[in-house]
Write an enzyme that holds these catalytic residues in place. Structure first.
Site: not given
Ligand code: NAD
Length: 505
Positions: A195, A269, A303, A409
């Site tokens: 997804k 992650e 991140c 962040e």
């Molecule tokens: P997000 O948590 O809003 O969404 C991530 C994914 O989860 C998306 O595909 C979203 O549709 C899905 N999602 C949302 N709610 C959900 C739920 N309740 N259950 C299951 N899936 C759900 O994050 P974002 O805004 O897309 O990305 C930014 C974040 O990702 C930042 O906090 C960043 O630090 C983190 N990130 C971490 C890494 C790492 O390797 N540590 C890498 C990239 C991004």
């Protein structure tokens, strides 16, 4: 992350998206279809125009995708590691051949400057190649005899694929984050339901078309595009044996809780709040270059952004002057303009969130060295209006006591400068965080820099290098930055159970 040269044939039907028709974002058992759920707009963050519609996968489609993956698993887990390696190598070559198209889609849907989009595709190819090589070598996949202290008894260790893996990825590095999960899951013998983020489905769908066309059996990789509702249905599904999630801490905690009742294996992650430490013997130009990359690559939507920049007091004034000048020189603009060095934020919402943090930081007393403080309510149509949802590189000092800037962040082009007197003070500044993803140390004395690195509570430390990430080295964080590791052999282990069989020898 090395940039790759582009070929000059950006040819693919995938580029010709009809902005008025929903894109097929569901792939189940090799058959593409439209989602049956809500219609979501997909934007170009530079023009802010809607460039496509995405229809979310429904819970029934998620169920069908998991069932397809379970059926395909019976065959896929029985293939040899060598066969799986050949499949991964074919995917790597298909992605390499389609590089210009994927770069163009990544620029269009993420607004990334060209060199950044090229680096993403290069990382994707490198990841598939690495796991193809691991499969070919059998390393981490073969059965193994375990040495025992007793004669007459043998112990055999088998590594068993977990089953159906649900892979959930964010929008900041589409393709890359997907490859980090998909390649090791397939190498381990798992089948998957992926997804992607609802914000960036274009390159992700194109990648899945390439994978499907590379000869992978139907059902081994299934795709359910959609937002939170689709993600929740996937995580809650009884047929899912493993969830690998990359995203925010808030959602990561929900995913962890949803995995608890069924003991679904889970890797997380999550976010970061990372530091770059400039020691007093650092090369100043190198320090500035690394600090600019660490804070402003991908417009700070990383991140791993090293947005806390801690500078040894003797260098502070010279570093500050040079860093602020370099930050001011970053150019916003269209993704395909070679002069563009700072892309936009991904969405109006992200733009508004970052603007609110800047305003809160300023109001709480942090001193602005460059950038802008948006007026209240000035969101998507204000500061970034010339270049989409962009913001200028923004630098604060005196932010140590301002949680909105120093502790949380930001996920935007905002950096904070802080001085220190001793190395242990620098380590304390870096370690004073709930997160623990990465850090960078810049210094002239390698032994001293390494000694400092050894005290940092993070998953990766770079010394005098940009944020190089290799498929061979693990990726993940201490503390709230996540659970488990991706990449390297650890990324493979995340999709395996261990079974020991002990018998008379
Ligand atoms: P997000 O948590 O809003 O969404 C991530 C994914 O989860 C998306 O595909 C979203 O549709 C899905 N999602 C949302 N709610 C959900 C739920 N309740 N259950 C299951 N899936 C759900 O994050 P974002 O805004 O897309 O990305 C930014 C974040 O990702 C930042 O906090 C960043 O630090 C983190 N990130 C971490 C890494 C790492 O390797 N540590 C890498 C990239 C991004």
């Amino acid at each position: 992350m090395s940039a790759v040269p582009s070929r000059d044939v950006p040819s693919s039907a995938a580029l010709a998206v009809d902005p008025d028709a929903p894109i097929p974002g569901v792939l189940i058992d090799g058959v593409w279809s439209l989602g049956e759920g809500a219609r979501l707009p997909v934007h170009d963050p530079v023009s802010r125009a809607r460039i496509a519609w995405l229809a979310e996968a429904s819970a029934a489609q998620v169920d069908a995708a998991v069932q397809a993956a379970a059926r395909a698993g019976a065959h896929w887990r029985a293939t040899s590691a060598a066969e799986r390696g050949q499949a991964l190598a074919r995917i790597a070559e298909a992605v390499a051949a389609a590089q210009p198209m994927l770069v163009a889609l990544q620029q269009r849907n993420n607004g990334k400057p060209r060199h950044e989009a090229e680096a993403d595709v290069a990382d994707t190819i490198a990841t598939f190649r690495y796991y193809a090589g691991l499969c070919a070598s059998g390393q981490g996949l073969d059965e193994q005899m375990v040495a025992l202290p007793e004669a007459g008894v043998d112990a055999r260790l088998a590594r068993v694929p977990l089953g159906v893996a649900a892979l959930i990825v964010p929008w900041n590095f589409p393709l890359v984050t997907t490859a980090w999960k998909l390649a090791p899951a397939l190498a381990a013998g798992c089948t998957v339901v992926l997804k992607p983020s609802e914000l960036t489905p274009l390159a992700e769908c194109a990648l899945q078309r390439l994978i499907a066309d590379s000869g992978l059996p139907p059902g081994v990789v299934n795709l359910v595009c959609g937002g939170a509702a689709t993600g929740r249905a996937l995580v809650a599904h009884r047929g899912v044996a493993k969830v690998s999630f990359t995203g925010s801490n808030a959602v990561g905690q929900q995913v962890l809780a949803a995995c608890g009742p069924r003991m679904t294996r889970v890797s997380l992650e999550l976010g970061g709040k990372s530091s770059l430490i400039v020691l007093d013997d650092a090369d100043l130009d190198r320090a500035v270059e690394l600090a600019i990359g660490g804070a402003f690559w991908n417009a700070g939507q990383m991140c791993s952004a090293t947005a806390r920049i801690c500078v040894a007091r003797p260098l502070v004034s010279r570093f500050t002057e040079a860093f602020v000048a370099a930050a001011r020189a970053l150019r916003r603009g269209p993704a395909d303009d070679v002069a563009t060095t700072l892309g936009p934020l991904i969405s109006a919402r992200q733009h508004a969130t970052v603007c609110a943090r800047i305003a809160a930081g300023r109001a709480a007393g942090a001193r602005l060295l460059c950038g802008v403080v948006p007026a209240v309510g000035e969101g998507a149509a204000g500061v970034g209006s010339d270049t989409g949802w962009a913001l200028p590189a923004t630098v604060f000092t005196d932010a140590r006591a301002v949680p909105a800037l120093w502790d949380e962040e930001i996920f935007g082009p905002v950096a904070c400068l802080q001085s220190f007197d001793r190395d242990d003070e620098a380590a304390a500044l870096a370690n004073d965080s709930d997160h623990g993803l990465v850090a960078t140390v810049v210094g002239g004395d390698a032994t001293r820099a390494r000694r400092l690195a050894d005290t940092l509570q993070v998953g990766t430390v770079w010394i005098n290098t940009p944020q190089l990430i290799f498929p061979q080295t693990g990726w993940g964080g201490f503390k709230h930055s996540g659970l488990g590791r991706e990449l390297g052999p650890w990324g493979l282990q995340a999709y395996q159970e261990l079974r020991h069989v002990i018998a008379p020898g």
